[in-house]
Design a protein around this motif. Structure first.
Motif, short mmCIF file in Angstrom:
data_model
loop_
_atom_site.label_atom_id
_atom_site.label_comp_id
_atom_site.label_asym_id
_atom_site.label_seq_id
_atom_site.Cartn_x
_atom_site.Cartn_y
_atom_site.Cartn_z
N VAL A 26 0.84 -1.19 0.00
CA VAL A 26 0.00 0.00 0.00
C VAL A 26 0.88 1.25 0.00
O VAL A 26 0.65 2.21 -0.75
CB VAL A 26 -0.96 0.00 1.20
N THR A 27 1.90 1.26 0.84
CA THR A 27 2.80 2.41 0.92
C THR A 27 3.58 2.58 -0.37
O THR A 27 3.76 3.71 -0.86
CB THR A 27 3.77 2.25 2.11
N ALA A 55 2.65 1.70 -3.34
CA ALA A 55 1.74 2.22 -4.35
C ALA A 55 1.54 3.72 -4.21
O ALA A 55 1.42 4.45 -5.20
CB ALA A 55 0.39 1.50 -4.25
N GLN A 56 1.54 4.21 -2.97
CA GLN A 56 1.37 5.64 -2.72
C GLN A 56 2.61 6.43 -3.10
O GLN A 56 2.52 7.51 -3.70
CB GLN A 56 1.02 5.87 -1.25
N GLU A 57 3.77 5.90 -2.76
CA GLU A 57 5.02 6.63 -2.99
C GLU A 57 5.59 6.43 -4.40
O GLU A 57 6.31 7.28 -4.91
CB GLU A 57 6.07 6.21 -1.95
N GLN A 58 5.32 5.25 -5.00
CA GLN A 58 5.86 4.89 -6.30
C GLN A 58 7.38 4.98 -6.33
O GLN A 58 7.98 5.35 -7.35
CB GLN A 58 5.22 5.74 -7.41
N HIS A 59 7.98 4.66 -5.19
CA HIS A 59 9.44 4.74 -5.06
C HIS A 59 9.85 3.87 -3.88
O HIS A 59 9.35 4.06 -2.76
CB HIS A 59 9.87 6.19 -4.84
N PHE A 60 10.74 2.91 -4.11
CA PHE A 60 11.12 1.98 -3.05
C PHE A 60 11.78 2.68 -1.87
O PHE A 60 11.51 2.36 -0.70
CB PHE A 60 12.07 0.91 -3.61
N GLY A 61 12.66 3.64 -2.16
CA GLY A 61 13.36 4.33 -1.08
C GLY A 61 12.43 5.09 -0.17
O GLY A 61 12.51 5.00 1.06
N ARG A 62 11.52 5.88 -0.76
CA ARG A 62 10.57 6.66 0.04
C ARG A 62 9.61 5.76 0.81
O ARG A 62 9.27 6.03 1.96
CB ARG A 62 9.81 7.64 -0.84
N ALA A 63 9.16 4.67 0.16
CA ALA A 63 8.25 3.74 0.82
C ALA A 63 8.94 3.07 2.01
O ALA A 63 8.36 2.93 3.09
CB ALA A 63 7.75 2.70 -0.17
N ILE A 107 -5.45 -5.64 -5.99
CA ILE A 107 -4.88 -6.25 -4.78
C ILE A 107 -4.59 -5.19 -3.74
O ILE A 107 -4.87 -5.36 -2.54
CB ILE A 107 -3.60 -7.04 -5.14
N ILE A 108 -4.03 -4.07 -4.16
CA ILE A 108 -3.68 -2.99 -3.24
C ILE A 108 -4.93 -2.39 -2.62
O ILE A 108 -4.96 -2.07 -1.42
CB ILE A 108 -2.84 -1.93 -3.98
N SER A 109 -5.99 -2.23 -3.40
CA SER A 109 -7.25 -1.69 -2.86
C SER A 109 -7.80 -2.60 -1.78
O SER A 109 -8.27 -2.13 -0.74
CB SER A 109 -8.27 -1.52 -3.99
N GLN A 110 -7.74 -3.90 -2.02
CA GLN A 110 -8.22 -4.85 -1.01
C GLN A 110 -7.30 -4.84 0.21
O GLN A 110 -7.78 -4.95 1.35
CB GLN A 110 -8.29 -6.26 -1.61
#
Length: 304
Positions: free
Chosen positions: A10-11, A13-21, A64-67
């Motif tokens: 979920v995180t 998907a929100q950040e669209q960046h591995f480092g920030r997530a 999947i992320i929404s669920q």
């Protein structure tokens, strides 16, 4: 799969960046990357597409992320239910507020809460309305202070108080000769506004629609509105002579530039309604009541 893995996707998907997530999840980037890959292998499907610049969900991954988001919200509700029988004023409360409220409310709110519920520390956060909306649904925040309108499924919203807007200017500005102002008078001057994403910017433009044509003036004339990152930034810019601005009353005073500035009310003052919001399932209603009472006391103290 685990709740931790669901929180990771979920995180991400929100950040669209591995480092920030990874930073938001308080883990290393390899840890998060391995966990996401493990979940994809378990589900035998690609949840994300990866490029050199960003990461984004696949069409199936989005479902999947929404669920996963719904599962995390339900898990948070289970924790809330488990806390129902405990003293509601002895554990931390996580409260958020929009940028144009938090800096002026929290310094007064925290001492009030300390007097009313000394064993209930506050974790406070300031951000945009859209972020507060997401974080309260996720259970990251217990209550939020926002400006109406605000609607969200399964979120209770209660108005707290109305706050007038005022015009802030340099003490030598020509508009100081007036005791009250009309919105039309502002079009002759450079009006400094917050940037896109701040709901207060939208409220100002709604209250003063005559300012809208000047926002994107490509000629850069004096009517072109500049953008600041915070209300405090705008106050410094006004003090330095760059223009005038419109502020909520609570933000119009309170820093060392005050002696350089003056405020004027509108003849028909525009206002915003400040409200408290919390999840309908949140069981610590005594804590919500304490916050609501404390904010009311803060407002009474400002006007006494």
């Amino acid at each position: 799969m685990t709740l931790t893995e669901l929180r990771y996707i979920v995180t991400l998907a929100q950040e669209q960046h591995f480092g920030r997530a990874a930073e938001r999840c308080h883990v290393s980037q390899p840890t998060l990357s391995i966990a996401v890959k493990k979940l994809e292998e378990e589900l035998d499907t690609a949840i994300f597409e990866r490029s050199k610049t960003r990461v984004y969900p696949t069409p199936l991954g989005q479902k999947i992320i929404s669920q996963a988001q719904k599962v995390l919200e339900q898990a948070s509700t289970i924790k809330d239910i488990a806390n129902e029988g405990k003293n509601q004023l002895v554990s931390p409360l996580h409260i958020g507020a929009i940028f144009t409220i938090g800096p002026y409310l929290f310094p007064q709110l925290i001492p009030e809460i300390q007097q009313m519920a000394k064993d209930m520390p506050l974790y406070v956060e300031e951000t945009y309305t859209a972020t507060l909306r997401r974080r309260i649904r996720q259970g990251d925040l217990d209550a939020i202070v926002i400006a109406l309108p605000f609607t969200e499924a399964d979120i209770v919203t209660q108005p707290l108080y109305d706050e007038e807007f005022v015009v802030l200017m340099d003490k030598n500005h020509p508009l100081t000769q007036f005791t009250q102002l009309e919105p039309e008078q502002l079009t002759e001057y450079n009006v400094l506004l917050l940037g896109e994403g701040h709901c207060f910017r939208d409220q100002v433009l709604e209250a003063c629609p005559n300012l809208k044509p000047s926002i994107d003036d490509p000629r850069g004339k004096i009517r072109t509105a500049a953008e600041g990152s915070s209300l405090e930034t705008l106050k410094y810019m006004v003090a330095s002579g760059l223009g005038i601005t419109i502020l909520p009353q609570s933000a119009a005073v309170g820093n060392h530039t005050t002696s350089l500035l003056e405020t004027r009310p509108f003849k028909t003052p525009p206002t915003r309604t400040v409200a408290l919001a919390w999840r309908a399932s949140f069981p610590r209603l005594q804590a919500i009541d304490a916050v609501r009472t404390a904010i009311t006391r803060c407002q009474l103290g400002q006007h006494s």
